[in-house]
Design a protein around this motif. Sequence first.
Motif, mmCIF file in Angstrom:
data_model
loop_
_atom_site.group_PDB
_atom_site.id
_atom_site.type_symbol
_atom_site.label_atom_id
_atom_site.label_comp_id
_atom_site.label_asym_id
_atom_site.label_seq_id
_atom_site.Cartn_x
_atom_site.Cartn_y
_atom_site.Cartn_z
ATOM 1 N N UNK A 48 0.980 -0.989 -0.039
ATOM 2 C CA UNK A 48 -0.009 0.223 -0.225
ATOM 3 C C UNK A 48 0.983 1.261 -0.063
ATOM 4 N N UNK A 49 0.774 2.213 -0.831
ATOM 5 C CA UNK A 49 1.376 3.300 -0.957
ATOM 6 C C UNK A 49 0.661 4.655 -0.637
ATOM 7 N N UNK A 50 1.338 5.581 -0.164
ATOM 8 C CA UNK A 50 0.544 6.739 0.154
ATOM 9 C C UNK A 50 0.356 7.469 -1.309
ATOM 10 N N UNK A 51 -0.343 8.387 -1.388
ATOM 11 C CA UNK A 51 -0.893 9.055 -2.847
ATOM 12 C C UNK A 51 0.537 9.620 -3.295
ATOM 13 N N UNK A 79 -5.164 16.298 -7.794
ATOM 14 C CA UNK A 79 -6.773 16.481 -7.876
ATOM 15 C C UNK A 79 -7.547 15.653 -8.540
ATOM 16 N N UNK A 80 -7.025 14.628 -9.516
ATOM 17 C CA UNK A 80 -7.702 13.598 -9.999
ATOM 18 C C UNK A 80 -7.958 12.668 -8.922
ATOM 19 N N UNK A 81 -7.000 12.299 -8.182
ATOM 20 C CA UNK A 81 -7.152 11.219 -6.915
ATOM 21 C C UNK A 81 -8.156 11.791 -5.897
ATOM 22 N N UNK A 82 -8.197 12.962 -5.862
ATOM 23 C CA UNK A 82 -9.041 13.649 -4.513
ATOM 24 C C UNK A 82 -10.481 13.733 -4.932
ATOM 25 N N UNK A 83 -10.803 13.567 -6.188
ATOM 26 C CA UNK A 83 -12.104 13.684 -6.759
ATOM 27 C C UNK A 83 -12.599 12.174 -6.616
ATOM 28 N N UNK A 84 -12.069 11.295 -6.373
ATOM 29 C CA UNK A 84 -12.421 9.865 -6.053
ATOM 30 C C UNK A 84 -12.431 9.629 -4.547
ATOM 31 N N UNK A 85 -11.964 10.564 -3.747
ATOM 32 C CA UNK A 85 -11.833 10.330 -2.420
ATOM 33 C C UNK A 85 -10.704 9.534 -1.900
ATOM 34 N N UNK A 86 -9.590 9.276 -2.664
ATOM 35 C CA UNK A 86 -8.928 8.339 -2.698
ATOM 36 C C UNK A 86 -7.648 8.700 -1.218
ATOM 37 N N UNK A 87 -7.452 7.897 -0.601
ATOM 38 C CA UNK A 87 -6.556 8.080 0.725
ATOM 39 C C UNK A 87 -5.306 7.181 0.673
ATOM 40 N N UNK A 88 -5.137 6.230 -0.232
ATOM 41 C CA UNK A 88 -3.931 5.448 -0.584
ATOM 42 C C UNK A 88 -3.990 4.397 -1.913
ATOM 43 N N UNK A 89 -3.236 4.185 -2.131
ATOM 44 C CA UNK A 89 -3.135 2.932 -3.458
ATOM 45 C C UNK A 89 -2.688 1.792 -3.244
ATOM 46 N N UNK A 90 -3.369 0.651 -3.080
ATOM 47 C CA UNK A 90 -3.093 -0.736 -3.155
ATOM 48 C C UNK A 90 -2.375 -1.367 -4.447
ATOM 49 N N UNK A 91 -1.473 -2.323 -4.241
ATOM 50 C CA UNK A 91 -0.949 -2.798 -5.301
ATOM 51 C C UNK A 91 -0.810 -4.288 -5.179
ATOM 52 N N UNK A 92 -1.160 -5.112 -6.275
ATOM 53 C CA UNK A 92 -1.204 -6.618 -5.820
ATOM 54 C C UNK A 92 -1.605 -7.609 -7.003
ATOM 55 N N UNK A 93 -1.780 -8.511 -6.855
ATOM 56 C CA UNK A 93 -2.001 -9.814 -7.807
ATOM 57 C C UNK A 93 -3.623 -9.918 -7.376
ATOM 58 N N UNK A 94 -4.227 -10.044 -8.907
ATOM 59 C CA UNK A 94 -5.818 -10.456 -9.104
ATOM 60 C C UNK A 94 -5.766 -11.804 -9.857
ATOM 61 N N UNK A 95 -6.215 -12.680 -9.342
ATOM 62 C CA UNK A 95 -6.394 -14.049 -10.075
ATOM 63 C C UNK A 95 -8.034 -14.567 -10.210
ATOM 64 N N UNK A 96 -8.337 -14.873 -11.433
ATOM 65 C CA UNK A 96 -9.593 -15.051 -11.539
ATOM 66 C C UNK A 96 -9.584 -16.651 -12.152
ATOM 67 N N UNK A 97 -10.550 -17.493 -11.702
ATOM 68 C CA UNK A 97 -10.666 -18.975 -12.498
ATOM 69 C C UNK A 97 -12.127 -18.950 -12.771
ATOM 70 N N UNK A 98 -12.579 -19.297 -13.801
ATOM 71 C CA UNK A 98 -13.916 -19.593 -14.314
ATOM 72 C C UNK A 98 -14.252 -20.948 -13.858
ATOM 73 N N UNK A 99 -14.724 -21.269 -12.623
ATOM 74 C CA UNK A 99 -14.983 -22.423 -11.946
ATOM 75 C C UNK A 99 -16.476 -22.888 -12.235
ATOM 76 N N UNK A 100 -17.223 -22.031 -12.790
ATOM 77 C CA UNK A 100 -18.619 -22.565 -12.975
ATOM 78 C C UNK A 100 -19.309 -22.684 -11.817
ATOM 79 N N UNK A 101 -19.200 -22.093 -10.550
ATOM 80 C CA UNK A 101 -20.002 -22.242 -9.242
ATOM 81 C C UNK A 101 -21.397 -21.129 -9.571
ATOM 82 N N UNK A 102 -22.243 -21.705 -9.005
ATOM 83 C CA UNK A 102 -23.620 -20.790 -8.620
ATOM 84 C C UNK A 102 -22.952 -19.607 -7.672
ATOM 85 N N UNK A 103 -22.186 -20.087 -6.633
ATOM 86 C CA UNK A 103 -21.717 -19.029 -5.702
ATOM 87 C C UNK A 103 -20.345 -18.876 -5.512
#
Length: 237
Positions: A48-51, A79-103
């Motif tokens: 997590x980085x400060x702005x 100014x751009x980040x302030x319009x979104x109410x941003x306090x910090x920025x997270x950085x990381x990994x996003x993984x999706x798998x199409x598992x075909x579950x109802x939930x």
Amino acid sequence: GGARHLAPGGTLTVLGNWLHVAGEPWTERLAGWVEPTGCDALVLQREVLDLYEYVEIWLADAGLAGTDAYLPAYAAWLDYLDRFGAEAVGMGWVTLRRAGRDHPSVVCEQWPHHVPQPARGIAEQLDAVEAARLPVADLLAARWVLAPGTDEETVGAPGAADPTHLVLRRRTGLGRAVAVDTALAAVLGACDGDLPLQAVVGAVAHLLDADPTAMAADVLPRFRDLVAQGWLTRTGG
């Protein structure tokens, strides 16, 4: 969404940045991104980085440091980040798998710790979703194997019946560590695939002079959590 772009069983992993917005937990914000995809998801926030740190990285990357354009670009970013109410920025990994579950399973977690490479723990955790959702009867009937490369660390007075601090730590996967008590540690230590979990719990209860039903009620929720994190696999599947 991910379900439209991935083949059945397909997996996508990307690096991502996301805003931490005032009044909205980042985990809820990210879950709101991935839940509509209909895919299982594991989001690991690595930093997590400060702005100011975040803006300075991109200004340097754009080659603006030391130029007349630096301060105007800096102000425009803020100014751009302030319009979104941003306090910090997270950085990381996003993984999706199409598992075909109802939930689908959507897990968003802060994980800044060292991860052994290659990072097989992401796939392990996605593979574990179905097993972690087994009914109690099926959980008890299954034969489980504790992940190889699991070490036990204990702290306590010499000669004491029980340690004051007991931790299991993995040298593989995501390098997770978990605090356990004597009962859970004994159950996990006996998970070598030979006996169903019901028999393991019964044997440990006998050794500890405890009621098997009470021990199962205490141990099973934590055992299920460890299954969901990839600590255990069923023999034969």
